[in-house]
Scaffold this motif. Structure first.
Motif, PDB file in Angstrom:
ATOM      1  N   ALA A  67       4.725 -65.798 -15.075  1.00  0.00           N
ATOM      2  CA  ALA A  67       5.618 -66.401 -14.086  1.00  0.00           C
ATOM      3  C   ALA A  67       6.243 -65.318 -13.218  1.00  0.00           C
ATOM      4  O   ALA A  67       6.369 -64.154 -13.624  1.00  0.00           O
ATOM      5  CB  ALA A  67       6.710 -67.214 -14.780  1.00  0.00           C
ATOM      6  N   LYS A 106      12.272 -69.317 -12.319  1.00  0.00           N
ATOM      7  CA  LYS A 106      10.884 -68.991 -12.645  1.00  0.00           C
ATOM      8  C   LYS A 106       9.949 -69.844 -11.809  1.00  0.00           C
ATOM      9  O   LYS A 106      10.145 -71.048 -11.671  1.00  0.00           O
ATOM     10  CB  LYS A 106      10.596 -69.244 -14.129  1.00  0.00           C
ATOM     11  CG  LYS A 106      11.272 -68.282 -15.079  1.00  0.00           C
ATOM     12  CD  LYS A 106      10.837 -68.549 -16.519  1.00  0.00           C
ATOM     13  CE  LYS A 106      11.493 -67.584 -17.484  1.00  0.00           C
ATOM     14  NZ  LYS A 106      11.057 -67.825 -18.888  1.00  0.00           N
ATOM     15  N   SER A 124       5.892 -70.708 -11.764  1.00  0.00           N
ATOM     16  CA  SER A 124       4.686 -70.556 -12.576  1.00  0.00           C
ATOM     17  C   SER A 124       3.685 -71.634 -12.215  1.00  0.00           C
ATOM     18  O   SER A 124       3.995 -72.579 -11.469  1.00  0.00           O
ATOM     19  CB  SER A 124       5.031 -70.628 -14.073  1.00  0.00           C
ATOM     20  OG  SER A 124       5.645 -71.869 -14.388  1.00  0.00           O
TER      21      SER A 124
END
Length: 464
Positions: free
Chosen positions: A173, A312, A314
């Motif tokens: 990530a 994050k 991802s």
């Protein structure tokens, strides 16, 4: 120095906090040369290499700090990231995107659909056959689906700011813990779909600049589109150089107030100057720029504006599209009929009797129709309940380097081959070099005890 000293024995199946500290602080355990990464529910991350996986024995992980490979049970695994090296060949041009009721999604070429069955050509497993009732929808692209980016696997190719806490790559990530930019010029010149998972630890503010010329800073003077994302909603603006910003629309996302992670999909259609946004597959809004598409660049910039919360990004995928109309499945899924959506925004409702020789046969209330495939942008099949999925210990979601994802009940991972059973296709064999990630324990919350689930604790002999 390595040598003849006796190894430190870490006994017991349950890994102690001290043992974890030793493992995670050995310098050679986090070598950049490692071929993969294994992650636990408690946040433990071990670099190394997946040697093999057999359901009767466990997952064998070659860990640089251990004298022998670790043998692990799947109960506390969350993710295994692999060093995928084999993507789709240049000659393969998928024009079909199949989405299944269990969440699987693949790119390929639909060969036929008849008698309740279908056949599709893929780059990763050749021709696959399955039951039509497992399919949710099939999209078609006249120019083919081109995946421009799928990852992340590192910061290579991305530009970060010069702040004290810049964006970093960590455990599959991009992670931000303070104000900073993350940008990349993809040379976008066509319509596109951008997908990513966004995870946050507290209230946040994130902007995403689309189709910008400037990727090394947040530039409010460049012609582009800016999406403002907060925990409760989003706002879309058009920015034109020398003219300032114009509000195109906003939307409240109440579900984000009770979550800490959602999946975004942003569909930008250059041809009709529109931007549509889906959150966890649900349309949040679609806005049209009546002045025409104003952006002048081909880059993307994420800008974390808040100091403190961890953000994050991802499971990102950027796909070039041909710009034809593509309806949102969740708002158009019928209850008893199939629907054929056409490029001119018309639709045909009835029963799809077959797909052969470049034509779709549809039985409507009035007549039989044969529709050339080049006129079709999407098939949405009659809504029905998906078969219940039993999540056994070796049930994983495999994510491929080409952007596809498949739920597999793994039988074996060895000698360059991954073999498993899939609810849509039955037995499937993949080259391990095409697999980027295996996600375990799909229905388990992301928290757990400090138990590595070791089959053989003696393998954790750490060399001094």
């Amino acid at each position: 120095m390595r040598g003849k000293s006796e190894p430190t024995q870490i006994a017991g199946v349950a890994m102690s906090v001290i043992g974890l500290w030793i493992l995670l602080n050995l310098q050679f355990a986090t070598s950049a040369e490692s071929a993969g990464e294994l992650q636990m529910f408690d946040g433990t991350s071990l670099s190394g290499e997946l040697v093999r996986l057999e359901t009767g024995q466990g997952l064998v992980w070659k860990f640089p700090a251990a004298r022998n490979p670790l043998v692990l049970r799947p109960k506390n695994l969350t993710t295994v990231r692999l060093k995928a090296t084999q993507g789709p060949p240049e000659s393969f041009r998928p024009v079909s995107k199949l989405r299944f009721k269990n969440g699987d999604e693949i790119l390929g070429n639909l060969i036929s659909m008849d008698g309740g069955k279908f056949e599709v050509e893929t780059w990763f497993a050749g021709r696959l056959k399955g039951r039509q009732e497992t399919v949710e929808a099939i999209g078609f692209s006249a120019n083919g689906y081109r995946v421009l980016f799928e990852g992340p696997t590192s910061l290579d190719g991305w530009t970060v700011g010069k702040n004290s806490r810049p964006w970093k790559y960590q455990n599959g990530a991009f992670v931000a813990k303070g104000p900073d930019i993350l940008g990349r010029d993809f040379g976008l010149k066509t319509s596109s779909s951008l997908e990513f998972d966004l995870t946050w630890s507290a209230a946040f503010s994130l902007t995403l600049t689309l189709y910008t010329k400037t990727v090394d800073r947040f530039d409010y003077s460049a012609s582009a589109y800016i999406l403002y994302i907060s925990q409760g909603g989003l706002t879309l603006q058009r920015v034109t150089a020398g003219q300032g910003a114009v509000l195109l629309g906003n939307a409240q996302i109440p579900s984000m107030l009770t979550k800490s992670s959602v999946r975004f999909e942003i569909r930008t259609n250059i041809e009709d100057a529109s931007i549509g946004i889906l959150v966890d597959g649900v349309p949040a809004g679609r806005w049209k720029d009546n002045s025409g598409f104003a952006a002048k660049g081909g880059g993307l910039v994420f800008y974390s504006q808040t100091d403190g919360p961890e953000l994050k990004l991802s499971n990102m995928r950027l796909t070039a599209l041909d710009g034809r109309y593509e309806p949102e499945i969740s708002t158009n899924a019928p209850s008893t009929n199939d629907v054929v959506f056409l490029a001119n925004r018309d639709r045909v409702t009835g029963k799809i009797e077959g797909v052969h020789d470049g034509k779709i046969k549809v039985l409507t209330r009035a007549t039989h129709l044969e529709i050339p495939m080049e006129r079709v942008v999407q098939l949405v099949l009659a809504k029905s309940e998906a078969e219940p999925v039993t999540h056994g210990p070796w049930m994983v979601r495999a994510k491929l380097i080409g952007g596809e994802n498949l739920m597999l009940d793994i039988q074996q991972f060895q000698n360059g081959q991954l073999r498993g059973s899939n609810a849509n296709f039955g037995s499937v064999e993949l080259m391990t070099s095409s697999v980027r990630q295996l996600q375990f324990n799909l229905n388990r919350p992301t928290s757990g005890p400090n138990d590595l689930g070791l089959v053989s604790p003696e393998s954790l002999s750490i060399e001094q």
